[in-house]
Design a protein around this motif. Structure first.
Motif, PDB file in Angstrom:
ATOM      1  N   ARG A 243     -11.452   3.459   1.606  1.00  0.00           N
ATOM      2  CA  ARG A 243     -12.468   2.249   1.591  1.00  0.00           C
ATOM      3  C   ARG A 243     -11.399   0.811   1.662  1.00  0.00           C
ATOM      4  NH1 ARG A 243     -17.732   2.066   1.077  1.00  0.00           N
ATOM      5  NH2 ARG A 243     -18.842   4.242   0.810  1.00  0.00           N
TER       6      ARG A 243
ATOM      7  N   VAL B  70     -14.231  -1.630  -4.725  1.00  0.00           N
ATOM      8  CA  VAL B  70     -13.756  -2.433  -3.644  1.00  0.00           C
ATOM      9  C   VAL B  70     -14.560  -4.033  -3.549  1.00  0.00           C
ATOM     10  CG1 VAL B  70     -13.809  -3.085  -1.201  1.00  0.00           C
ATOM     11  CG2 VAL B  70     -13.368  -0.685  -1.982  1.00  0.00           C
TER      12      VAL B  70
ATOM     13  N   ALA C 267     -11.543  -1.733   4.857  1.00  0.00           N
ATOM     14  CA  ALA C 267     -12.039  -3.097   4.606  1.00  0.00           C
ATOM     15  C   ALA C 267     -11.015  -4.117   5.147  1.00  0.00           C
ATOM     16  CB  ALA C 267     -12.633  -3.313   3.035  1.00  0.00           C
TER      17      ALA C 267
ATOM     18  N   HIS D   5      -7.745  -4.223   3.809  1.00  0.00           N
ATOM     19  CA  HIS D   5      -6.782  -4.758   2.702  1.00  0.00           C
ATOM     20  C   HIS D   5      -5.344  -3.833   2.959  1.00  0.00           C
ATOM     21  CE1 HIS D   5      -9.853  -6.914   0.947  1.00  0.00           C
ATOM     22  NE2 HIS D   5     -10.781  -5.767   0.670  1.00  0.00           N
TER      23      HIS D   5
END
Ligand SMILES: NC(=O)c1ccc[n+]([C@@H]2O[C@H](COP(=O)([O-])OP(=O)(O)OC[C@H]3O[C@@H](n4cnc5c(N)ncnc54)[C@H](OP(=O)(O)O)[C@@H]3O)[C@@H](O)[C@H]2O)c1
Length: 315
Positions: free
Chosen positions: A19, A218, A23, A25
């Motif tokens: 995740r 997250v 996203a 990162h």
């Protein structure tokens, strides 16, 4: 943003890495093994091989990573659980909670991180009062040797100077790679009718699908402020309801019911308390502060989803 994830390969670490990368990162994740480091790199993360109880190595890794946010998802619970030797079983996890969290806090601050988010558990609250408790409820004082390290870790994070600390008290994980997933320890106990309902089965359990816990984590990179949040689904469940439902989802025979005195004689007091007096947890604060909604609001659908393929294959 750059994220340092201690414990990137575990039950929560794996969906969390997925995740975080999805996203956008950049993730530096830790593991003790070269094989898992290779898997992390193949997934798109950077990997550091270290023992998190080696404070110097952990500090060096955080400084090298220069993260904005530090995440601690370290636990060491994979050995088979013997409830009569619970404190010994928990010993290394308690050290990861206290010693490794202290190292991550100091190193994160030194590296200029603005925030640290640390794994805790929701099932350590006192077993009295309302059946569903929020984060302000006192911790269980009947077993201080078990709860005091958790309390110490939580205080250290929330009270930290120079870095904003958030504790996420996850519910009982279920889903792939967890103890309530295909082949997992609790699932196997239910399959073999070795997880009975104790007495009236009043003890309340709060669950969370491990991928929903990852989604909340997250969000916690930016939201949630400083403090403690329960990351659990919407339906704390009495033991008498969820064990039969899990058995159905697995395709196992219904559980036995045993009196508390017998469960105490066989498994000890801790097991009796989880079946009879344990409290559930409310997710109202996490919903408000993280803007999080569990993707599986109830373990009922979540268990069915987790074991759908197994039940269909009748294995
Ligand atoms: N809230 C909950 O219900 C909850 C919370 C935690 C765990 N569990 C359950 O417990 C079961 C097993 O969990 P687990 O704690 O054994 O493993 P896990 O969740 O699979 O992962 C633990 C993580 O900590 C890392 N780790 C452990 N000791 C370490 C050390 N000394 N140095 C560096 N890294 C270390 C592991 O890395 P490497 O092994 O790659 O080195 C791994 O990334 C699972 O079924 C899980 O669902 C449940």
């Amino acid at each position: 943003m750059r994220v340092f994830l201690a414990g990137a390969t575990g039950a929560i670490g794996r969906p969390l890495v997925r995740r975080l990368l999805a996203a956008g990162h950049a993730v530096v994740g830790t593991t003790r093994t070269q094989g898992r480091a290779a898997a992390l790199r193949a997934a798109g993360a950077e990997a550091v091989v270290l023992d998190a109880l080696d404070a110097a190595a952990l500090r060096r890794a955080v400084l090298d990573a220069r993260p904005e946010v530090v995440l601690n998802e370290l636990t060491d619970l994979s050995a088979p659980l013997n409830p009569r030797r619970y404190a010994q079983w928990l010993e290394s996890t308690q050290r990861l909670r206290t010693e490794s969290t202290a190292t991550l806090l100091d190193a994160g601050r030194e590296a200029g991180a603005r925030r640290i988010v640390v794994q805790s558990v929701c099932f350590v609250t006192a077993q009295r009062g309302p059946w569903v408790l929020d984060e302000d409820a006192p911790l269980d004082d009947a077993a201080p040797e078990l709860t005091e390290p958790v309390a110490a870790m939580e205080r250290m994070v929330v009270d930290a100077d120079g870095i904003e600390g958030l504790v996420l008290r996850y519910g009982w994980f279920y889903g792939p790679g967890t103890s309530i997933g295909p082949g997992g320890q609790h699932a196997e106990m239910v399959r073999r009718r070795r997880l009975p309902i104790i007495g009236a089965g009043d003890g309340r359990w709060s669950f969370v699908h491990v991928d929903d816990a990852a989604a909340a984590t997250v969000l916690a990179l930016d939201a949630g402020g400083r403090g403690v949040l329960n990351v659990v689904d919407d339906e704390p469940a009495p033991q008498r309801e969820w064990v039969p439902e899990l058995a159905r989802a697995i395709g196992a025979p219904p559980p036995r019911t045993v009196p508390a005195w017998l469960a105490r004689a066989v498994g000890g007091e801790l097991i009796v308390r989880t079946g009879t007096t344990m409290r559930g947890a409310s997710n109202a604060r996490a919903r408000e502060r993280l803007g999080w909604r569990p993707g599986r609001p109830s373990w009922r659908e979540g268990f069915a989803e987790t074991f759908a393929e197994r039940a269909a294959a009748n294995v």
